[in-house]
Scaffold this motif. Structure first.
Motif, PDB file in Angstrom:
ATOM      1  N   UNK A  21      51.259 110.514 102.167  1.00  0.00           N
ATOM      2  CA  UNK A  21      49.883 110.503 102.669  1.00  0.00           C
ATOM      3  C   UNK A  21      49.847 110.997 104.112  1.00  0.00           C
ATOM      4  N   UNK A  22      50.790 110.530 104.930  1.00  0.00           N
ATOM      5  CA  UNK A  22      50.867 110.970 106.315  1.00  0.00           C
ATOM      6  C   UNK A  22      51.130 112.471 106.384  1.00  0.00           C
ATOM      7  N   UNK A  23      51.991 112.964 105.510  1.00  0.00           N
ATOM      8  CA  UNK A  23      52.313 114.397 105.480  1.00  0.00           C
ATOM      9  C   UNK A  23      51.056 115.227 105.220  1.00  0.00           C
ATOM     10  N   UNK A  24      50.248 114.807 104.253  1.00  0.00           N
ATOM     11  CA  UNK A  24      49.029 115.541 103.938  1.00  0.00           C
ATOM     12  C   UNK A  24      48.016 115.456 105.079  1.00  0.00           C
ATOM     13  N   UNK A  25      47.916 114.293 105.722  1.00  0.00           N
ATOM     14  CA  UNK A  25      46.998 114.132 106.847  1.00  0.00           C
ATOM     15  C   UNK A  25      47.395 115.039 108.010  1.00  0.00           C
ATOM     16  N   UNK A  26      48.681 115.064 108.335  1.00  0.00           N
ATOM     17  CA  UNK A  26      49.173 115.895 109.432  1.00  0.00           C
ATOM     18  C   UNK A  26      48.948 117.372 109.113  1.00  0.00           C
ATOM     19  N   UNK A  27      49.263 117.772 107.893  1.00  0.00           N
ATOM     20  CA  UNK A  27      49.075 119.170 107.502  1.00  0.00           C
ATOM     21  C   UNK A  27      47.612 119.572 107.598  1.00  0.00           C
ATOM     22  N   UNK A  28      46.731 118.678 107.196  1.00  0.00           N
ATOM     23  CA  UNK A  28      45.305 118.971 107.270  1.00  0.00           C
ATOM     24  C   UNK A  28      44.860 119.110 108.726  1.00  0.00           C
ATOM     25  N   UNK A  29      45.338 118.226 109.590  1.00  0.00           N
ATOM     26  CA  UNK A  29      45.007 118.317 111.016  1.00  0.00           C
ATOM     27  C   UNK A  29      45.475 119.634 111.622  1.00  0.00           C
ATOM     28  N   UNK A  30      46.623 120.129 111.161  1.00  0.00           N
ATOM     29  CA  UNK A  30      47.196 121.361 111.687  1.00  0.00           C
ATOM     30  C   UNK A  30      46.673 122.606 110.978  1.00  0.00           C
ATOM     31  N   UNK A  37      51.678 121.947  93.773  1.00  0.00           N
ATOM     32  CA  UNK A  37      52.727 121.710  92.778  1.00  0.00           C
ATOM     33  C   UNK A  37      53.967 121.046  93.377  1.00  0.00           C
ATOM     34  N   UNK A  38      53.980 120.866  94.701  1.00  0.00           N
ATOM     35  CA  UNK A  38      55.098 120.188  95.349  1.00  0.00           C
ATOM     36  C   UNK A  38      56.273 121.079  95.673  1.00  0.00           C
ATOM     37  N   UNK A  39      56.177 122.377  95.371  1.00  0.00           N
ATOM     38  CA  UNK A  39      57.264 123.303  95.647  1.00  0.00           C
ATOM     39  C   UNK A  39      57.049 123.921  97.029  1.00  0.00           C
ATOM     40  N   UNK A  40      57.975 123.668  97.943  1.00  0.00           N
ATOM     41  CA  UNK A  40      57.839 124.128  99.320  1.00  0.00           C
ATOM     42  C   UNK A  40      58.593 125.428  99.586  1.00  0.00           C
ATOM     43  N   UNK A  41      59.195 126.020  98.567  1.00  0.00           N
ATOM     44  CA  UNK A  41      60.004 127.223  98.734  1.00  0.00           C
ATOM     45  C   UNK A  41      59.233 128.422  99.260  1.00  0.00           C
ATOM     46  N   UNK A  42      57.935 128.459  99.034  1.00  0.00           N
ATOM     47  CA  UNK A  42      57.128 129.584  99.494  1.00  0.00           C
ATOM     48  C   UNK A  42      56.481 129.336 100.851  1.00  0.00           C
ATOM     49  N   UNK A  43      56.713 128.174 101.430  1.00  0.00           N
ATOM     50  CA  UNK A  43      56.139 127.867 102.745  1.00  0.00           C
ATOM     51  C   UNK A  43      57.077 128.354 103.843  1.00  0.00           C
ATOM     52  N   UNK A  44      56.490 128.716 104.967  1.00  0.00           N
ATOM     53  CA  UNK A  44      57.287 129.135 106.118  1.00  0.00           C
ATOM     54  C   UNK A  44      58.028 127.924 106.693  1.00  0.00           C
ATOM     55  N   UNK A  45      59.253 128.146 107.093  1.00  0.00           N
ATOM     56  CA  UNK A  45      60.055 127.079 107.686  1.00  0.00           C
ATOM     57  C   UNK A  45      59.372 126.525 108.923  1.00  0.00           C
ATOM     58  N   UNK A  46      58.725 127.371 109.675  1.00  0.00           N
ATOM     59  CA  UNK A  46      58.004 126.933 110.874  1.00  0.00           C
ATOM     60  C   UNK A  46      56.931 125.910 110.512  1.00  0.00           C
ATOM     61  N   UNK A  47      56.205 126.141 109.421  1.00  0.00           N
ATOM     62  CA  UNK A  47      55.147 125.215 109.014  1.00  0.00           C
ATOM     63  C   UNK A  47      55.705 123.870 108.587  1.00  0.00           C
ATOM     64  N   UNK A  48      56.751 123.889 107.759  1.00  0.00           N
ATOM     65  CA  UNK A  48      57.317 122.616 107.316  1.00  0.00           C
ATOM     66  C   UNK A  48      57.946 121.857 108.484  1.00  0.00           C
ATOM     67  N   UNK A  49      58.556 122.570 109.404  1.00  0.00           N
ATOM     68  CA  UNK A  49      59.130 121.926 110.588  1.00  0.00           C
ATOM     69  C   UNK A  49      58.066 121.331 111.486  1.00  0.00           C
ATOM     70  N   UNK A  50      56.953 122.031 111.602  1.00  0.00           N
ATOM     71  CA  UNK A  50      55.844 121.525 112.413  1.00  0.00           C
ATOM     72  C   UNK A  50      55.290 120.241 111.827  1.00  0.00           C
ATOM     73  N   UNK A  51      55.117 120.230 110.514  1.00  0.00           N
ATOM     74  CA  UNK A  51      54.608 119.024 109.850  1.00  0.00           C
ATOM     75  C   UNK A  51      55.579 117.864 110.074  1.00  0.00           C
ATOM     76  N   UNK A  52      56.867 118.103 109.857  1.00  0.00           N
ATOM     77  CA  UNK A  52      57.868 117.048 110.051  1.00  0.00           C
ATOM     78  C   UNK A  52      57.926 116.555 111.483  1.00  0.00           C
TER      79      UNK A  52
END
Length: 72
Positions: A21-30, A37-52
């Motif tokens: 839930x926190x992950x989705x909230x942070x992503x929405x804020x950004x 589908x839960x597959x993160x392989x097509x996301x940019x590493x920069x985006x996933x790192x920013x969320x984390x």
């Protein structure tokens, strides 16, 4: 949702749902779209790192407030 391959044992099983839930909230804020589908392989590493990074920052703030005797 995708299954985790982590070998870490959860102390609080409900934490998975709260962290998602926190992950989705942070992503929405950004303004970052998380794949439905839960597959993160097509996301940019920069985006996933920013969320984390923002998730970690938020969790540290909650911990600091809790240790100081204040509720978040």
């Amino acid at each position: 949702m995708s299954r985790s391959r982590s070998s870490n044992q959860l102390v609080v099983p409900q934490s998975t749902q709260a962290l998602n839930q926190l992950k989705y909230e942070v992503a929405q804020e950004l303004g970052i779209q998380i794949p439905q589908d839960g597959y993160y392989g097509n996301m940019a590493t920069r985006d996933t790192g920013t969320i984390g990074g923002y998730m970690t920052r938020h969790l540290v703030q909650i911990a600091e407030q809790t240790l100081a005797g204040r509720q978040p």
